[in-house]
Scaffold this motif. Sequence first.
Motif, PDB file in Angstrom:
ATOM      1  N   LEU A   1     111.861 -33.278  47.312  1.00  0.00           N
ATOM      2  CA  LEU A   1     112.958 -33.517  48.251  1.00  0.00           C
ATOM      3  C   LEU A   1     113.513 -34.936  48.102  1.00  0.00           C
ATOM      4  CD1 LEU A   1     114.666 -32.510  50.630  1.00  0.00           C
ATOM      5  CD2 LEU A   1     112.895 -33.390  52.150  1.00  0.00           C
ATOM      6  N   ILE A   2     112.632 -35.930  47.993  1.00  0.00           N
ATOM      7  CA  ILE A   2     113.085 -37.323  47.841  1.00  0.00           C
ATOM      8  C   ILE A   2     113.820 -37.491  46.506  1.00  0.00           C
ATOM      9  CG2 ILE A   2     112.284 -39.697  47.520  1.00  0.00           C
ATOM     10  CD1 ILE A   2     110.077 -39.044  49.586  1.00  0.00           C
ATOM     11  N   GLY A   3     113.290 -36.905  45.444  1.00  0.00           N
ATOM     12  CA  GLY A   3     113.958 -36.976  44.137  1.00  0.00           C
ATOM     13  C   GLY A   3     115.323 -36.306  44.172  1.00  0.00           C
ATOM     14  N   PHE A   4     115.390 -35.157  44.814  1.00  0.00           N
ATOM     15  CA  PHE A   4     116.660 -34.446  44.943  1.00  0.00           C
ATOM     16  C   PHE A   4     117.676 -35.262  45.731  1.00  0.00           C
ATOM     17  CE2 PHE A   4     119.415 -31.384  47.142  1.00  0.00           C
ATOM     18  CZ  PHE A   4     119.977 -30.760  46.036  1.00  0.00           C
ATOM     19  N   LEU A   5     117.242 -35.894  46.811  1.00  0.00           N
ATOM     20  CA  LEU A   5     118.151 -36.726  47.606  1.00  0.00           C
ATOM     21  C   LEU A   5     118.654 -37.932  46.814  1.00  0.00           C
ATOM     22  CD1 LEU A   5     116.439 -36.621  51.115  1.00  0.00           C
ATOM     23  CD2 LEU A   5     118.530 -35.453  50.385  1.00  0.00           C
ATOM     24  N   LEU A   6     117.794 -38.529  45.984  1.00  0.00           N
ATOM     25  CA  LEU A   6     118.218 -39.643  45.143  1.00  0.00           C
ATOM     26  C   LEU A   6     119.272 -39.205  44.123  1.00  0.00           C
ATOM     27  CD1 LEU A   6     114.855 -41.538  44.507  1.00  0.00           C
ATOM     28  CD2 LEU A   6     116.803 -42.298  45.880  1.00  0.00           C
ATOM     29  N   VAL A   7     119.069 -38.038  43.541  1.00  0.00           N
ATOM     30  CA  VAL A   7     120.047 -37.515  42.580  1.00  0.00           C
ATOM     31  C   VAL A   7     121.372 -37.232  43.282  1.00  0.00           C
ATOM     32  CG1 VAL A   7     120.603 -35.542  41.093  1.00  0.00           C
ATOM     33  CG2 VAL A   7     118.340 -36.603  40.980  1.00  0.00           C
ATOM     34  N   VAL A   8     121.333 -36.642  44.448  1.00  0.00           N
ATOM     35  CA  VAL A   8     122.558 -36.353  45.209  1.00  0.00           C
ATOM     36  C   VAL A   8     123.275 -37.646  45.561  1.00  0.00           C
ATOM     37  CG1 VAL A   8     123.421 -35.460  47.409  1.00  0.00           C
ATOM     38  CG2 VAL A   8     121.781 -34.139  46.085  1.00  0.00           C
ATOM     39  N   ALA A   9     122.558 -38.668  45.954  1.00  0.00           N
ATOM     40  CA  ALA A   9     123.174 -39.955  46.294  1.00  0.00           C
ATOM     41  C   ALA A   9     123.802 -40.596  45.056  1.00  0.00           C
ATOM     42  CB  ALA A   9     122.133 -40.892  46.909  1.00  0.00           C
ATOM     43  N   ALA A  10     123.152 -40.482  43.910  1.00  0.00           N
ATOM     44  CA  ALA A  10     123.700 -41.068  42.679  1.00  0.00           C
ATOM     45  C   ALA A  10     124.976 -40.353  42.258  1.00  0.00           C
ATOM     46  CB  ALA A  10     122.662 -40.999  41.566  1.00  0.00           C
ATOM     47  N   VAL A  11     125.034 -39.058  42.448  1.00  0.00           N
ATOM     48  CA  VAL A  11     126.238 -38.298  42.084  1.00  0.00           C
ATOM     49  C   VAL A  11     127.347 -38.527  43.098  1.00  0.00           C
ATOM     50  CG1 VAL A  11     127.137 -35.960  41.812  1.00  0.00           C
ATOM     51  CG2 VAL A  11     124.947 -36.560  40.803  1.00  0.00           C
ATOM     52  N   ALA A  12     126.996 -38.644  44.344  1.00  0.00           N
ATOM     53  CA  ALA A  12     128.010 -38.802  45.391  1.00  0.00           C
ATOM     54  C   ALA A  12     128.683 -40.165  45.334  1.00  0.00           C
ATOM     55  CB  ALA A  12     127.370 -38.598  46.762  1.00  0.00           C
ATOM     56  N   PHE A  13     127.982 -41.183  44.880  1.00  0.00           N
ATOM     57  CA  PHE A  13     128.540 -42.531  44.812  1.00  0.00           C
ATOM     58  C   PHE A  13     128.526 -43.021  43.362  1.00  0.00           C
ATOM     59  CE2 PHE A  13     126.472 -42.159  49.005  1.00  0.00           C
ATOM     60  CZ  PHE A  13     127.608 -42.263  49.790  1.00  0.00           C
ATOM     61  N   PRO A  14     129.530 -42.613  42.559  1.00  0.00           N
ATOM     62  CA  PRO A  14     129.531 -43.012  41.144  1.00  0.00           C
ATOM     63  C   PRO A  14     129.790 -44.508  40.993  1.00  0.00           C
ATOM     64  CG  PRO A  14     131.572 -41.906  41.689  1.00  0.00           C
ATOM     65  CD  PRO A  14     130.672 -41.808  42.902  1.00  0.00           C
ATOM     66  N   SER A  15     129.360 -45.026  39.868  1.00  0.00           N
ATOM     67  CA  SER A  15     129.569 -46.448  39.613  1.00  0.00           C
ATOM     68  C   SER A  15     131.037 -46.710  39.310  1.00  0.00           C
ATOM     69  CB  SER A  15     128.705 -46.891  38.432  1.00  0.00           C
ATOM     70  OG  SER A  15     129.178 -46.267  37.250  1.00  0.00           O
ATOM     71  N   LYS A  16     131.440 -47.968  39.349  1.00  0.00           N
ATOM     72  CA  LYS A  16     132.826 -48.332  39.072  1.00  0.00           C
ATOM     73  C   LYS A  16     133.208 -47.977  37.640  1.00  0.00           C
ATOM     74  CE  LYS A  16     133.532 -51.882  42.515  1.00  0.00           C
ATOM     75  NZ  LYS A  16     134.561 -51.251  43.300  1.00  0.00           N
ATOM     76  N   GLU A  17     132.274 -48.084  36.716  1.00  0.00           N
ATOM     77  CA  GLU A  17     132.559 -47.748  35.317  1.00  0.00           C
ATOM     78  C   GLU A  17     132.882 -46.263  35.170  1.00  0.00           C
ATOM     79  OE1 GLU A  17     130.140 -47.529  31.149  1.00  0.00           O
ATOM     80  OE2 GLU A  17     129.676 -49.175  32.506  1.00  0.00           O
ATOM     81  N   ASN A  18     132.087 -45.404  35.815  1.00  0.00           N
ATOM     82  CA  ASN A  18     132.347 -43.966  35.755  1.00  0.00           C
ATOM     83  C   ASN A  18     133.663 -43.624  36.446  1.00  0.00           C
ATOM     84  OD1 ASN A  18     130.016 -43.499  34.356  1.00  0.00           O
ATOM     85  ND2 ASN A  18     128.823 -42.921  36.159  1.00  0.00           N
ATOM     86  N   ARG A  19     133.942 -44.304  37.544  1.00  0.00           N
ATOM     87  CA  ARG A  19     135.179 -44.048  38.268  1.00  0.00           C
ATOM     88  C   ARG A  19     136.389 -44.439  37.420  1.00  0.00           C
ATOM     89  NH1 ARG A  19     134.490 -46.697  43.319  1.00  0.00           N
ATOM     90  NH2 ARG A  19     133.271 -44.882  43.888  1.00  0.00           N
ATOM     91  N   SER A  20     136.305 -45.571  36.717  1.00  0.00           N
ATOM     92  CA  SER A  20     137.429 -45.997  35.879  1.00  0.00           C
ATOM     93  C   SER A  20     137.625 -45.051  34.699  1.00  0.00           C
ATOM     94  CB  SER A  20     137.238 -47.426  35.398  1.00  0.00           C
ATOM     95  OG  SER A  20     136.140 -47.511  34.518  1.00  0.00           O
ATOM     96  N   LYS A  21     136.539 -44.526  34.123  1.00  0.00           N
ATOM     97  CA  LYS A  21     136.656 -43.546  33.041  1.00  0.00           C
ATOM     98  C   LYS A  21     137.340 -42.279  33.547  1.00  0.00           C
ATOM     99  CE  LYS A  21     132.629 -44.903  30.322  1.00  0.00           C
ATOM    100  NZ  LYS A  21     131.286 -44.490  29.881  1.00  0.00           N
ATOM    101  N   ARG A  22     136.978 -41.853  34.740  1.00  0.00           N
ATOM    102  CA  ARG A  22     137.584 -40.657  35.314  1.00  0.00           C
ATOM    103  C   ARG A  22     139.064 -40.880  35.574  1.00  0.00           C
ATOM    104  NH1 ARG A  22     135.178 -39.797  40.623  1.00  0.00           N
ATOM    105  NH2 ARG A  22     136.816 -41.203  41.250  1.00  0.00           N
ATOM    106  N   ASP A  23     139.421 -42.068  36.062  1.00  0.00           N
ATOM    107  CA  ASP A  23     140.822 -42.383  36.325  1.00  0.00           C
ATOM    108  C   ASP A  23     141.627 -42.415  35.030  1.00  0.00           C
ATOM    109  OD1 ASP A  23     140.215 -42.528  38.993  1.00  0.00           O
ATOM    110  OD2 ASP A  23     140.158 -44.733  39.065  1.00  0.00           O
ATOM    111  N   VAL A  24     141.029 -42.939  33.962  1.00  0.00           N
ATOM    112  CA  VAL A  24     141.714 -42.970  32.666  1.00  0.00           C
ATOM    113  C   VAL A  24     141.949 -41.545  32.167  1.00  0.00           C
ATOM    114  CG1 VAL A  24     141.433 -43.594  30.238  1.00  0.00           C
ATOM    115  CG2 VAL A  24     140.929 -45.254  32.014  1.00  0.00           C
ATOM    116  N   MET A  25     140.957 -40.698  32.282  1.00  0.00           N
ATOM    117  CA  MET A  25     141.102 -39.317  31.821  1.00  0.00           C
ATOM    118  C   MET A  25     142.163 -38.581  32.642  1.00  0.00           C
ATOM    119  SD  MET A  25     139.416 -38.991  29.161  1.00  0.00           S
ATOM    120  CE  MET A  25     139.652 -37.257  28.948  1.00  0.00           C
ATOM    121  N   ASP A  26     142.220 -38.832  33.948  1.00  0.00           N
ATOM    122  CA  ASP A  26     143.257 -38.218  34.774  1.00  0.00           C
ATOM    123  C   ASP A  26     144.640 -38.689  34.344  1.00  0.00           C
ATOM    124  OD1 ASP A  26     141.396 -36.809  36.223  1.00  0.00           O
ATOM    125  OD2 ASP A  26     141.377 -38.222  37.919  1.00  0.00           O
TER     126      ASP A  26
END
Length: 77
Positions: free
Chosen positions: A8-33
Amino acid sequence: MKFRATFLIGFLLVVAAVAFPSKENRSKRDVMDSVKSTWGDMTQAMSDAGDSIANAFSPTEKSALDKMVDGIKNIGQ
């Protein structure tokens, strides 16, 4: 029971990491859009240009000479 809590704790950590992407991932997504949007705009512009060229070489409206010929044919009938 301990395994469930660890899972459960591992699953919650994974969900938190996916829900709050890093700025680098966000900028890559914005470029692709942006690339997808630009590609769509370019294909629409090329389609419009192709339609314009096709209409220039095969106009839908008759010329004045063709209208006169049709009028003369109708008089004889």
